[in-house]
Write an enzyme that holds these catalytic residues in place. Sequence first.
Site, PDB file in Angstrom:
ATOM      1  N   LYS A  42       0.745  -1.324   0.178  1.00  0.00           N
ATOM      2  CA  LYS A  42       0.086   0.037   0.106  1.00  0.00           C
ATOM      3  C   LYS A  42       0.867   1.154   0.111  1.00  0.00           C
ATOM      4  O   LYS A  42       0.562   2.510  -0.425  1.00  0.00           O
ATOM      5  CB  LYS A  42      -0.902   0.006   1.412  1.00  0.00           C
ATOM      6  CG  LYS A  42      -1.965  -1.043   1.225  1.00  0.00           C
ATOM      7  CD  LYS A  42      -2.665  -1.070   2.502  1.00  0.00           C
ATOM      8  CE  LYS A  42      -3.540  -2.195   3.184  1.00  0.00           C
ATOM      9  NZ  LYS A  42      -4.034  -2.167   4.263  1.00  0.00           N
ATOM     10  N   GLY A  43       2.047   1.106   0.418  1.00  0.00           N
ATOM     11  CA  GLY A  43       2.913   2.197   0.693  1.00  0.00           C
ATOM     12  C   GLY A  43       3.305   3.160  -0.577  1.00  0.00           C
ATOM     13  O   GLY A  43       3.494   4.443  -0.188  1.00  0.00           O
ATOM     14  N   GLU A  98       7.871   1.663  -5.904  1.00  0.00           N
ATOM     15  CA  GLU A  98       7.914   1.522  -4.449  1.00  0.00           C
ATOM     16  C   GLU A  98       7.994   2.711  -3.541  1.00  0.00           C
ATOM     17  O   GLU A  98       8.644   3.860  -4.095  1.00  0.00           O
ATOM     18  CB  GLU A  98       9.204   0.462  -4.390  1.00  0.00           C
ATOM     19  CG  GLU A  98       9.435  -0.016  -3.044  1.00  0.00           C
ATOM     20  CD  GLU A  98       8.003  -0.987  -2.277  1.00  0.00           C
ATOM     21  OE1 GLU A  98       7.088  -0.343  -2.293  1.00  0.00           O
ATOM     22  OE2 GLU A  98       8.362  -1.948  -1.809  1.00  0.00           O
ATOM     23  N   ASP A  99       7.670   2.529  -2.411  1.00  0.00           N
ATOM     24  CA  ASP A  99       7.942   3.536  -1.524  1.00  0.00           C
ATOM     25  C   ASP A  99       9.574   3.803  -0.941  1.00  0.00           C
ATOM     26  O   ASP A  99       9.868   4.686  -0.838  1.00  0.00           O
ATOM     27  CB  ASP A  99       6.743   3.783  -0.278  1.00  0.00           C
ATOM     28  CG  ASP A  99       6.892   2.460   0.370  1.00  0.00           C
ATOM     29  OD1 ASP A  99       7.734   1.515  -0.060  1.00  0.00           O
ATOM     30  OD2 ASP A  99       6.254   2.247   1.419  1.00  0.00           O
ATOM     31  N   ASP A 102      15.255  -0.872   1.712  1.00  0.00           N
ATOM     32  CA  ASP A 102      15.831  -0.758   2.830  1.00  0.00           C
ATOM     33  C   ASP A 102      16.822  -1.882   2.443  1.00  0.00           C
ATOM     34  O   ASP A 102      17.892  -1.769   2.020  1.00  0.00           O
ATOM     35  CB  ASP A 102      15.238  -0.542   4.285  1.00  0.00           C
ATOM     36  CG  ASP A 102      14.186  -1.273   4.279  1.00  0.00           C
ATOM     37  OD1 ASP A 102      14.013  -2.471   3.683  1.00  0.00           O
ATOM     38  OD2 ASP A 102      13.148  -0.800   4.932  1.00  0.00           O
ATOM     39  N   LYS A 130      17.003   3.756   1.551  1.00  0.00           N
ATOM     40  CA  LYS A 130      17.673   3.555   2.935  1.00  0.00           C
ATOM     41  C   LYS A 130      19.001   2.894   2.555  1.00  0.00           C
ATOM     42  O   LYS A 130      18.925   1.926   3.035  1.00  0.00           O
ATOM     43  CB  LYS A 130      16.784   3.236   3.737  1.00  0.00           C
ATOM     44  CG  LYS A 130      17.053   3.525   5.266  1.00  0.00           C
ATOM     45  CD  LYS A 130      16.276   2.830   6.247  1.00  0.00           C
ATOM     46  CE  LYS A 130      14.966   3.592   6.667  1.00  0.00           C
ATOM     47  NZ  LYS A 130      14.064   2.918   7.511  1.00  0.00           N
ATOM     48  N   PHE A 151      13.489   5.551  11.115  1.00  0.00           N
ATOM     49  CA  PHE A 151      12.011   4.978  10.721  1.00  0.00           C
ATOM     50  C   PHE A 151      11.175   6.238  10.495  1.00  0.00           C
ATOM     51  O   PHE A 151      10.823   7.100  11.162  1.00  0.00           O
ATOM     52  CB  PHE A 151      11.447   4.146  11.913  1.00  0.00           C
ATOM     53  CG  PHE A 151      10.151   3.478  11.529  1.00  0.00           C
ATOM     54  CD1 PHE A 151      10.378   2.255  10.849  1.00  0.00           C
ATOM     55  CD2 PHE A 151       8.875   4.005  11.922  1.00  0.00           C
ATOM     56  CE1 PHE A 151       9.177   1.491  10.449  1.00  0.00           C
ATOM     57  CE2 PHE A 151       7.688   3.249  11.401  1.00  0.00           C
ATOM     58  CZ  PHE A 151       8.079   2.276  10.597  1.00  0.00           C
ATOM     59  N   VAL A 152      10.718   6.220   8.938  1.00  0.00           N
ATOM     60  CA  VAL A 152       9.904   7.321   8.407  1.00  0.00           C
ATOM     61  C   VAL A 152       8.516   7.050   8.321  1.00  0.00           C
ATOM     62  O   VAL A 152       8.212   5.617   8.103  1.00  0.00           O
ATOM     63  CB  VAL A 152      10.761   7.877   7.106  1.00  0.00           C
ATOM     64  CG1 VAL A 152      11.967   8.361   7.562  1.00  0.00           C
ATOM     65  CG2 VAL A 152      10.851   6.669   6.231  1.00  0.00           C
ATOM     66  N   ARG A 164      -0.086   7.029   7.083  1.00  0.00           N
ATOM     67  CA  ARG A 164      -0.042   7.244   5.653  1.00  0.00           C
ATOM     68  C   ARG A 164      -0.450   8.435   4.880  1.00  0.00           C
ATOM     69  O   ARG A 164       0.050   9.024   3.901  1.00  0.00           O
ATOM     70  CB  ARG A 164      -0.783   5.916   5.138  1.00  0.00           C
ATOM     71  CG  ARG A 164      -0.233   4.678   5.287  1.00  0.00           C
ATOM     72  CD  ARG A 164      -0.971   3.846   4.422  1.00  0.00           C
ATOM     73  NE  ARG A 164      -0.881   2.296   4.939  1.00  0.00           N
ATOM     74  CZ  ARG A 164       0.352   1.463   4.326  1.00  0.00           C
ATOM     75  NH1 ARG A 164       1.063   1.978   3.669  1.00  0.00           N
ATOM     76  NH2 ARG A 164       0.265   0.272   4.851  1.00  0.00           N
TER      77      ARG A 164
END
Length: 178
Positions: A42-43, A98-99, A102, A130, A151-152, A164
């Site tokens: 969902k990101g 993609e959001d 990492d 990241k 952590f964002v 969100r």
Amino acid sequence: MYRDLKKILITKEEIDKRIKELAAELDKDYAGKRPLMVAILKGSVMFYADLLRAMTIPLELDFMCISSYGNKTKSSGEIKLIKDLDFSIEGRHLVIVEDIVDSGYTLSYLKRMLYSRHPESVKICTLLDKFECRETPLQPDYKGFDIGNEFVVGYGLDYAEKYRNLPEIGILKEEIYS
């Protein structure tokens, strides 16, 4: 929601500007190719919608939902395919939107899976990279911003399905998720 943030990392204006630049790069690189733009739910939804609206070339869209986090702040390493593509990708140019990248495990898995379906190409476009956290050799082909190991949330990114809808990206206070 803002009281849960340590600080705003990337403003809405910075996001908008960078998305226009990424859209121009993609327009140039995929001119005449009609790419299939694949959102990872969902990101990536906010980024995906804004990116596609900024692009000017013919394209198609589809969605996948993959989970490796659950309600955690780090990938479990276990990949779960929740929603697959609706169309055949054989011979197609795919751009995975993609959001955040990492560790790279999820997208490495996804690229291998998609290449087994014989597309012409598979590229990754991420809003956030990241890179300090990378545990695989995967590198995004297009990226919005490099960020550190914090952590964002916001602009589609969540913690336990919250935050969100923030229009910018902020660093979540550690006491919220620890």
